[in-house]
Design an enzyme around this catalytic site. Structure first.
Site, PDB file in Angstrom:
ATOM      1  N   CYS A 282       1.484 -18.084  30.082  1.00  0.00           N
ATOM      2  CA  CYS A 282       0.532 -18.820  31.100  1.00  0.00           C
ATOM      3  C   CYS A 282      -0.871 -17.854  30.711  1.00  0.00           C
ATOM      4  CB  CYS A 282       0.925 -18.837  32.462  1.00  0.00           C
ATOM      5  SG  CYS A 282      -0.127 -19.631  33.550  1.00  0.00           S
TER       6      CYS A 282
ATOM      7  N   ARG B 268      -2.041 -18.086  38.352  1.00  0.00           N
ATOM      8  CA  ARG B 268      -1.704 -19.292  37.253  1.00  0.00           C
ATOM      9  C   ARG B 268      -0.362 -19.535  37.406  1.00  0.00           C
ATOM     10  NH1 ARG B 268      -5.966 -19.278  33.180  1.00  0.00           N
ATOM     11  NH2 ARG B 268      -4.560 -20.303  31.738  1.00  0.00           N
TER      12      ARG B 268
ATOM     13  N   TRP C 130       4.890 -18.391  31.619  1.00  0.00           N
ATOM     14  CA  TRP C 130       5.638 -19.668  32.538  1.00  0.00           C
ATOM     15  C   TRP C 130       6.690 -20.462  31.410  1.00  0.00           C
ATOM     16  CZ3 TRP C 130       4.940 -25.082  32.107  1.00  0.00           C
ATOM     17  CH2 TRP C 130       5.232 -25.636  33.627  1.00  0.00           C
TER      18      TRP C 130
ATOM     19  N   ASN D 165      -0.163 -18.544  24.220  1.00  0.00           N
ATOM     20  CA  ASN D 165      -0.050 -19.627  25.384  1.00  0.00           C
ATOM     21  C   ASN D 165      -0.161 -20.992  24.380  1.00  0.00           C
ATOM     22  OD1 ASN D 165      -0.174 -18.111  27.544  1.00  0.00           O
ATOM     23  ND2 ASN D 165      -2.493 -18.426  27.738  1.00  0.00           N
ATOM     24  N   GLY D 166       0.628 -21.858  24.913  1.00  0.00           N
ATOM     25  CA  GLY D 166       0.846 -23.230  24.138  1.00  0.00           C
ATOM     26  C   GLY D 166       2.024 -23.539  23.803  1.00  0.00           C
TER      27      GLY D 166
ATOM     28  N   GLU E 198      -1.672 -37.291  48.255  1.00  0.00           N
ATOM     29  CA  GLU E 198      -2.109 -35.852  48.319  1.00  0.00           C
ATOM     30  C   GLU E 198      -1.452 -35.052  49.052  1.00  0.00           C
ATOM     31  OE1 GLU E 198      -4.012 -32.255  46.734  1.00  0.00           O
ATOM     32  OE2 GLU E 198      -3.158 -34.094  45.741  1.00  0.00           O
TER      33      GLU E 198
ATOM     34  N   LYS F 290       1.027 -31.756  48.478  1.00  0.00           N
ATOM     35  CA  LYS F 290       0.727 -30.458  48.949  1.00  0.00           C
ATOM     36  C   LYS F 290       2.171 -29.910  49.539  1.00  0.00           C
ATOM     37  CE  LYS F 290      -3.009 -29.550  47.452  1.00  0.00           C
ATOM     38  NZ  LYS F 290      -2.139 -30.431  46.179  1.00  0.00           N
TER      39      LYS F 290
ATOM     40  N   GLU G   5       4.684 -29.391  46.846  1.00  0.00           N
ATOM     41  CA  GLU G   5       4.432 -28.075  46.097  1.00  0.00           C
ATOM     42  C   GLU G   5       4.673 -26.782  46.537  1.00  0.00           C
ATOM     43  OE1 GLU G   5       0.308 -29.074  43.273  1.00  0.00           O
ATOM     44  OE2 GLU G   5       0.078 -28.951  45.388  1.00  0.00           O
TER      45      GLU G   5
ATOM     46  N   HIS H 215       9.129 -53.001  52.063  1.00  0.00           N
ATOM     47  CA  HIS H 215       9.805 -53.406  50.580  1.00  0.00           C
ATOM     48  C   HIS H 215      10.653 -52.100  50.123  1.00  0.00           C
ATOM     49  CE1 HIS H 215       7.277 -57.001  50.479  1.00  0.00           C
ATOM     50  NE2 HIS H 215       6.207 -56.124  51.136  1.00  0.00           N
TER      51      HIS H 215
ATOM     52  N   LYS I 140      -0.868 -22.835  37.792  1.00  0.00           N
ATOM     53  CA  LYS I 140      -2.336 -23.215  38.226  1.00  0.00           C
ATOM     54  C   LYS I 140      -3.059 -24.127  37.005  1.00  0.00           C
ATOM     55  CE  LYS I 140      -5.818 -23.603  40.835  1.00  0.00           C
ATOM     56  NZ  LYS I 140      -5.732 -24.291  42.029  1.00  0.00           N
TER      57      LYS I 140
END
Length: 608
Positions: free
Chosen positions: A2, A27, A75, A100-101, A482, A486, A489, A505, A603
């Site tokens: 990361c 991050r 990460w 990274n990647g 949202e 939150k 998370e 429903h 992040k």
């Protein structure tokens, strides 16, 4: 991924690398490590699972120093969090790299390299690059040429930093799909995946572009583009300071960023509205031409930014602009029908979100009239590659769970809505009303923040629960999404959001005394319908946690409610997002989770 840091200097770079890693902790990561070249032909490496502090403890009393070094916070993508999978990766004593990647063809490259006698010690895709480069170096190639040839074999995204102990006067980096920046010093130079990592040592930066490869010494940087041509990239002076990322008096970055929202919302508006009108020119010349032609908008984003796009869809359709909102990772893998006069709008806090960036690149050949990005990082890839950038000006956001970036995205999208409404005969009085609503936002959010202690009391009811349900209607459905995001998370409570009318429903089957239901109750035309839906919850024993306008009367027998002062209708989704942020924060604190760096999350998601 990361986080990447590297340095070449006349002094020991170990403290620079460690401080850079600390500044990249926001991050999200699961392990950390560094590699140093103390002298020609020698490499030293230390890696640790866990926080950077654990790496620092391992370094205590150990003689590790050097003028050239690279470091990384990882990460996990390939392989579990373990020391063997942590970066930097080495191929014997021949080369050390951080990456990274994601390398998509790592399996075939691994098989090829194993057949050539290379032994693998990790499950990562990155170790493949280390052995690939070592093989080229053993053929006598200089390190820059080895990297140049090596990256041609890679399929996927990468930001690479490479040190060769046989050439201790040089650090080589390359990027494709993942960001990388060079920090300029005097008699020393630095590299990182993020400018924040380097703010203690420099404010002068050069941002590498897609396909760039750079050879960095103490006194010079030499950049070649994807074709191998020597190029110059613009030097930029960052306006950020190293103190920008301090917590100050707050317990967590997330709490600090929640309380910064009145100030950053005002900053987002600065220079864009004046005396009840939108300053259209503040969007820029190119934006004016694009907005004049826009009849349809496609919004592409991920996560929290996607929720901002969903709110904007309601706003845009109210003024007669057709709007479609899609998750970037889905948009990329289907056939998209692009209507005439359609503007491509991307939203990203970091400007480096891999799926969103790939969607933008794909969209360039689809027939859109142009692209506009709503973003918080001026130097990011999305900003550089879009036709127009509408900056949110939220400042650095360190907490992984986005707060101030979300509300400033909404403010920017509201400005975009006004700009497009103007082109649909919005009269001066209506424009003034919309602008004045925005100008009232900072104070309205300040008043909501005064409820923090009361929301902390409300949070006690969630401390021993495992599930939660969020409801909303109209533009408050994405606000509910949202709020649920939150909570899940940072507190690890399973939370879902539904349009309130969808209860019967299916989701109503989940409601009992251990299923808290959270809902915003603005004084709007859908209020009575939402209250009817909440009656259904109470009839089944569900506990209600409400945030309502002071004019709303709630005809229910049992509930917890916090009252908000008069909220302007057009900007109400922005204001009502704030108490949901505070609720998630206080629940997470009660549960004892890592608020700023929640498990398994990063992040800036720079891989697909």
């Amino acid at each position: 991924m990361c986080g990447i840091v590297g340095a070449i200097a006349q002094r020991d770079v170990t403290p620079i690398l460690l401080e850079g890693l600390r500044r990249l902790e926001y991050r999200g990561y699961d392990s950390a490590g560094l590699a140093l070249c103390p002298e020609r032909g020698c490499l030293q490496r230390m890696r640790a699972v866990g926080k950077v502090a654990q790496l620092e403890r391992l370094l205590e009393g150990v003689e590790m120093h050097g003028n050239l070094g690279i470091a990384h916070t990882r990460w996990a993508t390939h392989g579990i969090p373990a020391e063997r999978n942590a970066h930097p990766h080495m191929s014997g004593e021949r080369v050390a790299i951080v990456h990274n990647g994601i390398i998509e063809n790592h399996a075939e490259l691994r098989a090829e390299l194993e057949a050539r006698g290379y032994a693998f010690h990790s499950e990562t895709d990155t170790e493949v690059i280390a052995h690939l480069l070592a093989d080229l170096l053993e053929q006598g190639l200089p390190v820059r040429e080895a990297v140049r040839q090596g990256v041609t074999r890679l399929v996927g995204a990468y930001a690479l930093a490479v040190i060769d102990p046989q050439d201790p006067e040089c650090l080589v980096v390359a990027r494709s799909g993942s960001p990388l920046v060079i920090g300029l010093g005097v008699g020393e130079n630095f590299i990182a995946s993020d400018v924040f990592a380097l703010l203690p040592v420099t404010q002068r930066f050069v941002f590498l572009e897609e396909g760039d490869l750079a050879e960095i010494t103490r006194d010079e940087i030499r950049i070649h583009d994807a074709t191998g041509k020597r190029v110059e990239r613009e030097e930029r002076l960052s306006q950020l300071s190293s103190s920008t990322t301090d917590k100050g008096p707050y317990r967590h970055y997330m709490l600090k960023e929640i309380f910064e929202q009145p100030a950053v919302i005002a900053e987002t508006l600065e220079g864009r509205v004046y005396k009840g009108r939108l300053i259209d020119e503040s969007f820029g010349h190119v934006a004016t031409e694009l907005l004049d032609r826009t009849r349809v908008v496609h919004i592409i984003a991920c996560g929290t930014s996607y929720h901002a796009g969903l709110v904007a869809k309601y706003w845009l359709e109210e003024i007669g602009v057709a709007a479609q909102v899609e998750v970037a990772s889905e948009y990329r893998y289907r056939k998209v029908v692009v209507p005439e006069d359609c503007l491509f709008v991307s939203i990203s806090q970091s400007g480096e979100t891999a799926d969103t960036l790939a969607a933008l690149r794909a969209a360039k050949d689809m027939g859109y009239i142009g692209s506009l990005v709503v973003c918080n990082v001026p130097e990011s890839s999305l900003v550089r590659e879009s036709d127009v950038a509408l900056m949110t000006r939220a400042g650095p956001e360190i907490g992984v769970a986005s707060t101030k970036a979300f509300t400033t995205q909404l403010v920017a999208l509201r400005l975009l809505t006004i700009a497009l409404a103007r082109r649909r005969d919005l009269d001066a009085e209506a424009e003034r009303a919309m602008v004045e609503e925005l100008e009232a936002l900072p104070r309205q959010v300040e008043v909501v923040l005064e409820l923090s202690d009361a929301i902390a009391e409300m949070a006690n009811a969630f401390a021993d629960l495992d599930d939660a349900l969020f409801l909303g209607r109209g533009a408050f459905y994405p606000v509910a999404l949202e709020g649920a995001l939150k909570l899940k998370e940072i507190s690890y409570i399973h939370a879902e959001a539904y349009p309130a009318g969808e209860l019967k429903h299916g989701p109503l089957a989940l409601v009992d005394e251990r299923m808290p239901v959270v809902c915003a109750l603005p004084d709007d035309p859908l209020l009575e319908k939402v209250l009817s839906n909440l009656q259904e919850v109470r009839a089944r024993g569900g506990e209600l946690f409400l945030f309502s306008d002071r004019h709303v009367e709630i005809p229910l027998d049992r509930y917890q409610n916090l009252t908000l002062n008069d909220i302007c209708p057009g900007t109400a989704p922005i204001v009502y997002s704030v108490p949901l942020q505070l609720l998630a924060y206080h629940v997470a604190v009660l549960k004892g989770t890592d608020v700023d760096q929640p498990r398994n999350l990063a992040k800036s998601v720079t891989v697909e």
